[in-house]
Design a protein around this motif. Structure first.
Motif, PDB file in Angstrom:
ATOM      1  N   ALA A  71       0.743  -1.111   0.057  1.00 25.69           N
ATOM      2  CA  ALA A  71      -0.009   0.042  -0.130  1.00 25.69           C
ATOM      3  C   ALA A  71       0.784   1.327  -0.296  1.00 25.69           C
ATOM      4  CB  ALA A  71      -0.768   0.190   1.182  1.00 25.69           C
ATOM      5  N   ARG A  72       0.354   2.318  -0.389  1.00 25.83           N
ATOM      6  CA  ARG A  72       0.839   3.601  -0.045  1.00 25.83           C
ATOM      7  C   ARG A  72       0.441   4.246   1.237  1.00 25.83           C
ATOM      8  NH1 ARG A  72      -0.437   7.985  -3.340  1.00 25.83           N
ATOM      9  NH2 ARG A  72      -2.303   6.907  -4.226  1.00 25.83           N
ATOM     10  N   ALA A  73       1.348   4.586   2.108  1.00 25.61           N
ATOM     11  CA  ALA A  73       0.923   5.102   3.376  1.00 25.61           C
ATOM     12  C   ALA A  73       1.522   6.506   3.635  1.00 25.61           C
ATOM     13  CB  ALA A  73       1.282   4.228   4.368  1.00 25.61           C
ATOM     14  N   ILE A  74       0.588   7.166   4.433  1.00 25.46           N
ATOM     15  CA  ILE A  74       0.947   8.702   4.945  1.00 25.46           C
ATOM     16  C   ILE A  74       0.980   8.760   6.520  1.00 25.46           C
ATOM     17  CG2 ILE A  74       0.425  11.114   4.719  1.00 25.46           C
ATOM     18  CD1 ILE A  74      -0.291  10.546   1.908  1.00 25.46           C
ATOM     19  N   GLY A  75       1.754   8.939   6.989  1.00 20.96           N
ATOM     20  CA  GLY A  75       1.763   9.014   8.396  1.00 20.96           C
ATOM     21  C   GLY A  75       1.703  10.407   8.927  1.00 20.96           C
ATOM     22  N   ILE A  76       0.868  10.673   9.884  1.00 22.06           N
ATOM     23  CA  ILE A  76       0.596  12.158  10.392  1.00 22.06           C
ATOM     24  C   ILE A  76       0.852  12.100  11.750  1.00 22.06           C
ATOM     25  CG2 ILE A  76      -1.243  14.064  10.733  1.00 22.06           C
ATOM     26  CD1 ILE A  76      -2.297  13.105   7.887  1.00 22.06           C
ATOM     27  N   ASP A  77       1.704  12.896  12.544  1.00 18.78           N
ATOM     28  CA  ASP A  77       1.857  13.032  13.761  1.00 18.78           C
ATOM     29  C   ASP A  77       2.046  14.259  14.206  1.00 18.78           C
ATOM     30  OD1 ASP A  77       2.186  10.704  16.071  1.00 18.78           O
ATOM     31  OD2 ASP A  77       3.330  12.291  16.524  1.00 18.78           O
ATOM     32  N   LEU A  78       1.607  14.687  15.623  1.00 18.61           N
ATOM     33  CA  LEU A  78       1.813  15.995  16.206  1.00 18.61           C
ATOM     34  C   LEU A  78       3.358  16.301  16.595  1.00 18.61           C
ATOM     35  CD1 LEU A  78      -0.006  18.339  17.491  1.00 18.61           C
ATOM     36  CD2 LEU A  78       0.233  17.139  19.661  1.00 18.61           C
ATOM     37  N   SER A  79       4.045  15.223  16.693  1.00 19.82           N
ATOM     38  CA  SER A  79       5.453  15.393  17.154  1.00 19.82           C
ATOM     39  C   SER A  79       6.411  15.472  15.944  1.00 19.82           C
ATOM     40  CB  SER A  79       6.096  14.119  18.122  1.00 19.82           C
ATOM     41  OG  SER A  79       7.215  13.912  18.406  1.00 19.82           O
ATOM     42  N   ALA A  80       7.354  16.511  15.943  1.00 22.99           N
ATOM     43  CA  ALA A  80       8.287  16.345  14.877  1.00 22.99           C
ATOM     44  C   ALA A  80       9.087  15.332  15.222  1.00 22.99           C
ATOM     45  CB  ALA A  80       8.885  17.908  14.821  1.00 22.99           C
ATOM     46  N   GLY A  81       9.718  15.286  16.392  1.00 21.53           N
ATOM     47  CA  GLY A  81      10.589  14.192  16.846  1.00 21.53           C
ATOM     48  C   GLY A  81      10.047  12.792  16.377  1.00 21.53           C
ATOM     49  N   MET A  82       8.847  12.517  16.402  1.00 24.70           N
ATOM     50  CA  MET A  82       8.514  11.191  15.913  1.00 24.70           C
ATOM     51  C   MET A  82       8.813  11.064  14.471  1.00 24.70           C
ATOM     52  SD  MET A  82       7.478   8.867  18.245  1.00 24.70           S
ATOM     53  CE  MET A  82       6.854   8.816  19.923  1.00 24.70           C
ATOM     54  N   ILE A  83       8.456  12.235  13.967  1.00 20.95           N
ATOM     55  CA  ILE A  83       8.641  12.100  12.212  1.00 20.95           C
ATOM     56  C   ILE A  83       9.809  11.903  12.145  1.00 20.95           C
ATOM     57  CG2 ILE A  83       8.094  13.659  10.327  1.00 20.95           C
ATOM     58  CD1 ILE A  83       5.448  14.414  11.716  1.00 20.95           C
ATOM     59  N   GLU A  84      10.694  12.804  12.784  1.00 21.72           N
ATOM     60  CA  GLU A  84      12.329  12.707  12.173  1.00 21.72           C
ATOM     61  C   GLU A  84      12.589  11.201  12.416  1.00 21.72           C
ATOM     62  OE1 GLU A  84      14.126  15.540  14.772  1.00 21.72           O
ATOM     63  OE2 GLU A  84      13.088  17.026  13.685  1.00 21.72           O
ATOM     64  N   ALA A  85      12.225  10.413  13.657  1.00 17.57           N
ATOM     65  CA  ALA A  85      12.623   9.111  14.028  1.00 17.57           C
ATOM     66  C   ALA A  85      11.980   8.321  12.882  1.00 17.57           C
ATOM     67  CB  ALA A  85      12.181   8.703  15.157  1.00 17.57           C
ATOM     68  N   GLY A  86      10.915   8.417  12.233  1.00 19.47           N
ATOM     69  CA  GLY A  86      10.286   7.781  11.313  1.00 19.47           C
ATOM     70  C   GLY A  86      10.937   7.910   9.996  1.00 19.47           C
ATOM     71  N   ARG A  87      11.368   9.003   9.765  1.00 16.46           N
ATOM     72  CA  ARG A  87      12.075   9.169   8.147  1.00 16.46           C
ATOM     73  C   ARG A  87      13.393   8.351   8.250  1.00 16.46           C
ATOM     74  NH1 ARG A  87      10.158  15.352   7.912  1.00 16.46           N
ATOM     75  NH2 ARG A  87       8.136  15.176   6.743  1.00 16.46           N
ATOM     76  N   ARG A  88      13.929   8.479   9.429  1.00 21.76           N
ATOM     77  CA  ARG A  88      15.482   7.871   9.363  1.00 21.76           C
ATOM     78  C   ARG A  88      15.232   6.078   9.211  1.00 21.76           C
ATOM     79  NH1 ARG A  88      16.453  11.342  13.538  1.00 21.76           N
ATOM     80  NH2 ARG A  88      15.953   9.706  15.121  1.00 21.76           N
ATOM     81  N   ARG A  89      13.935   5.666   9.358  1.00 22.76           N
ATOM     82  CA  ARG A  89      13.874   4.279   9.388  1.00 22.76           C
ATOM     83  C   ARG A  89      13.082   3.765   8.241  1.00 22.76           C
ATOM     84  NH1 ARG A  89      14.507   5.988  14.736  1.00 22.76           N
ATOM     85  NH2 ARG A  89      15.397   4.449  16.122  1.00 22.76           N
ATOM     86  N   PHE A  90      12.170   4.536   7.900  1.00 25.05           N
ATOM     87  CA  PHE A  90      11.198   3.822   6.875  1.00 25.05           C
ATOM     88  C   PHE A  90      11.060   4.793   5.643  1.00 25.05           C
ATOM     89  CE2 PHE A  90       9.481   2.851  11.262  1.00 25.05           C
ATOM     90  CZ  PHE A  90       9.905   1.376  11.065  1.00 25.05           C
ATOM     91  N   ASP A  91      11.716   4.655   4.743  1.00 23.17           N
ATOM     92  CA  ASP A  91      11.999   5.423   3.641  1.00 23.17           C
ATOM     93  C   ASP A  91      10.596   5.473   2.567  1.00 23.17           C
ATOM     94  OD1 ASP A  91      14.608   5.923   3.881  1.00 23.17           O
ATOM     95  OD2 ASP A  91      15.418   4.409   2.749  1.00 23.17           O
ATOM     96  N   GLY A  92       9.977   4.367   2.715  1.00 23.83           N
ATOM     97  CA  GLY A  92       8.744   4.126   1.943  1.00 23.83           C
ATOM     98  C   GLY A  92       7.523   4.851   2.442  1.00 23.83           C
ATOM     99  N   VAL A  93       7.580   5.502   3.739  1.00 23.92           N
ATOM    100  CA  VAL A  93       6.383   6.248   4.276  1.00 23.92           C
ATOM    101  C   VAL A  93       6.557   7.766   4.038  1.00 23.92           C
ATOM    102  CG1 VAL A  93       5.324   6.618   6.624  1.00 23.92           C
ATOM    103  CG2 VAL A  93       6.001   4.429   5.940  1.00 23.92           C
ATOM    104  N   SER A  94       5.440   8.330   3.491  1.00 19.20           N
ATOM    105  CA  SER A  94       5.349   9.807   3.639  1.00 19.20           C
ATOM    106  C   SER A  94       4.924  10.147   4.878  1.00 19.20           C
ATOM    107  CB  SER A  94       4.573  10.150   2.445  1.00 19.20           C
ATOM    108  OG  SER A  94       4.849   9.879   1.313  1.00 19.20           O
TER     109      SER A  94
END
Length: 214
Positions: A71-94
Motif C-alpha cells: 500500500a501507499r501510506a502517509i503518517g501524520i503525527d503531532l510530534s516532529a521528533g517522532m516524524i524525524e525518527a520515522g523518516r530515518r527508518r522507513f523510506d517508503g512512508v510519507s
C-alpha cells in the motif's frame, strides 16, 4: 495545527521519548496477531490506488507495515521528533506533521485510515471535531480503525522510560466512542476488545472499525 495548550505538552512529551519509542516499538506489530488481522482486513478493503493514513503515527512502524504489504501510506503525527525518527527508518512512508483537529490533508484524500492509541490524548470536548476531521479526509465508504484503552480512568505520566513527560492517557468507553463516530458520519461495522499481550501495559484494549457514509 491545533493551539490547545494540552497538545503542546503532548507534542513535547513525544518529542522527548521519540527515539527510544522508535527503538522499543520497532517490531511490535510482529507480536500482535489480532492487530495484524485487523490491519489486513482494512488493507483488503482499501482501493489499490488509495493511500492509507496512519493518524498519530509515531515513528511510522504501522504505516511501514502497510507499505511492506503493497500500500501507499502517509503518517501524520503531532510530534516532529517522532516524524524525524520515522523518516530515518522507513523510506517508503510519507510523513506529515499535523494535529488531529486540523489534519494536513485534502478532503477525501485517503482510502482508509488508522488511529491507534491516538484519541486517548484528546480532551473529551475535542473528540467530535477529531472524528469529523477523519471523516473529511476519507473517501466516501472509506474505513477507519481506532484503538484505545478501555475504561473510565485518566492515567497521568510525568516520567516515561527515564524521560520527563506530561501526558494524560484517557481510557474510553467503546459505546461512547461508537456514538461519537456515528454522529460524525460513520457506520460502526466491528467492535472488539482484547486482553493485553504479555509485553503490553496491563490495560484492556478496544477496537472499532467504522466506515464513512457514502
Amino acid at each position: 495545527m491545533g493551539d490547545h495548550v494540552q497538545h503542546e505538552s503532548v507534542r513535547r512529551s513525544y518529542d522527548t521519548v521519540a527515539e527510544e519509542y522508535a527503538v522499543r516499538l520497532f517490531g511490535e506489530i510482529a507480536e500482535k496477531p489480532l492487530d495484524r488481522a485487523l490491519l489486513a482486513a482494512l488493507l483488503e478493503q482499501t482501493a489499490p490506488d488509495a493511500p492509507i493514513a496512519d493518524l498519530g503515527c509515531g515513528p511510522g512502524h504501522v504505516a511501514a507495515w502497510f507499505v511492506d504489504h503493497g500500500a501507499r501510506a502517509i503518517g501524520i503525527d503531532l510530534s516532529a521528533g517522532m516524524i524525524e525518527a520515522g523518516r530515518r527508518r522507513f523510506d517508503g512512508v510519507s510523513f506529515r506533521q499535523g494535529d488531529l483537529l486540523d489534519l494536513p490533508a485534502r478532503d477525501g484524500e485517503f482510502g482508509s485510515a488508522v488511529a491507534l492509541y491516538t484519541i486517548i490524548h484528546l480532551a473529551p470536548e475535542e473528540r467530535d471535531r477529531a472524528f469529523r476531521e477523519m471523516a473529511r479526509v476519507l473517501r466516501p465508504l472509506g474505513l477507519l480503525l481506532l484503538s484505545f484503552h478501555v475504561g473510565e480512568e485518566v492515567r497521568h505520566l510525568d516520567e516515561w522510560w527515564g524521560h520527563d513527560v506530561d501526558l494524560d492517557f484517557r481510557f474510553l468507553d467503546p459505546a461512547h466512542v461508537a456514538g461519537l463516530l456515528e454522529a460524525a458520519g460513520f457506520v460502526v461495522e466491528m467492535r472488539m476488545e482484547r486482553a493485553p499481550y504479555a509485553h503490553e501495559a496491563d490495560t484492556r484494549r478496544g477496537y472499532l472499525l467504522a466506515r464513512r457514509a457514502g
